[in-house]
Scaffold this active site. Structure first.
Site, short mmCIF file in Angstrom:
data_model
loop_
_atom_site.label_atom_id
_atom_site.label_comp_id
_atom_site.label_asym_id
_atom_site.label_seq_id
_atom_site.Cartn_x
_atom_site.Cartn_y
_atom_site.Cartn_z
N PRO A 1 -4.88 -1.34 3.61
CA PRO A 1 -5.46 -2.24 2.61
C PRO A 1 -4.69 -3.55 2.54
CG PRO A 1 -4.19 -0.52 1.54
CD PRO A 1 -4.24 -0.16 3.00
N LYS A 2 -5.41 -4.62 2.28
CA LYS A 2 -4.78 -5.92 2.05
C LYS A 2 -4.42 -6.03 0.57
CE LYS A 2 -5.61 -10.87 2.77
NZ LYS A 2 -5.20 -11.26 1.40
N TYR A 3 -3.24 -6.57 0.27
CA TYR A 3 -2.77 -6.68 -1.10
C TYR A 3 -2.78 -8.13 -1.59
CZ TYR A 3 -1.15 -1.88 -0.62
OH TYR A 3 -1.10 -0.53 -0.41
#
Length: 226
Positions: A30-32
């Protein structure tokens, strides 16, 4: 510090792309929506640097790391309540994170208690006297998982199944795809790509603010339908 690398270290970066790459050579995380950070731990001494190489340690006194000798790459985030239907997808509050960069130590301490941050790890650059930059991502991840299990470090989820990234693209910030065989290249946009979540809305453009450069647009002033 007597680690194999000394701060500042440029983090490896991702190229932007519209399509999720597929194939056996890719894994997905996932991108944060947070602050990219590299953490240097040497015994009880801890240094945290930003993506641009600036020290961040004083702004996040609540972040603790088990004593040892390692360098880990990751993201500082502040969690927020998950959206309905997306309970399994982490949501971040970037606005609250920005408030943490305050010059007053008393306010930093207050915010650390009221809106605590956490560090999410996704790569390991060194352990003890061993530099891992030339190792493939698959080996660095295995070493990071060992470290996380031993030292209670929050570890980002990852998967080799593109179908499992759908919640991250729908409810989160997007996906980072990484090549399993890629080494870690500080400052380079190689071996990883990012696919951002696409947000849309209907709005009326009421005006704009000029950009810093001549003849550019800095931002749009929008009106939303009631």
């Amino acid at each position: 510090m007597s680690l194999p690398l000394s701060p500042p270290v440029e983090p490896q970066l991702a190229r932007s792309t519209r399509e999720l790459p597929a194939g056996e050579r890719w894994v997905y995380e996932p991108k944060y929506d947070g602050f990219r950070a590299i953490v240097f731990v040497d015994g009880d001494e801890v240094e945290i640097q930003s993506r641009g190489g600036r020290p961040l340690r004083r702004y996040f006194p609540e972040l603790t790391f088990t004593p040892g000798r390692y360098i880990v790459d990751g993201e500082i985030v502040i969690d927020m309540a998950a959206k309905e239907g997306a309970e399994d997808v982490a949501q971040q509050d970037f606005g609250s994170l920005q408030q943490r960069l305050h010059p007053a130590a008393s306010r930093v301490a207050m915010l650390a208690e009221q809106i605590p941050a956490r560090f999410v790890a996704f790569d390991l650059l060194a352990r003890e006297d061993e530099l891992l930059l030339e190792r493939p991502l698959s080996e660095r991840r295995a070493a990071l998982e060992e470290l996380a299990a031993r030292d209670s470090i929050d570890l980002t989820p990852w998967t080799s199944d593109p179908a499992e990234t759908e919640p991250w693209l729908r409810y989160g910030e997007g996906v980072v795809a990484k090549e399993l065989a890629a080494p870690y290249r500080p400052g380079a946009r190689r071996g990883m790509v990012k696919i951002k979540r696409l947000r849309t809305l209907d709005a009326v453009v009421a005006g704009y603010r000029p950009g810093k450069e001549k003849d550019t647009v800095g931002s749009l002033i929008l009106g939303l339908y009631g």
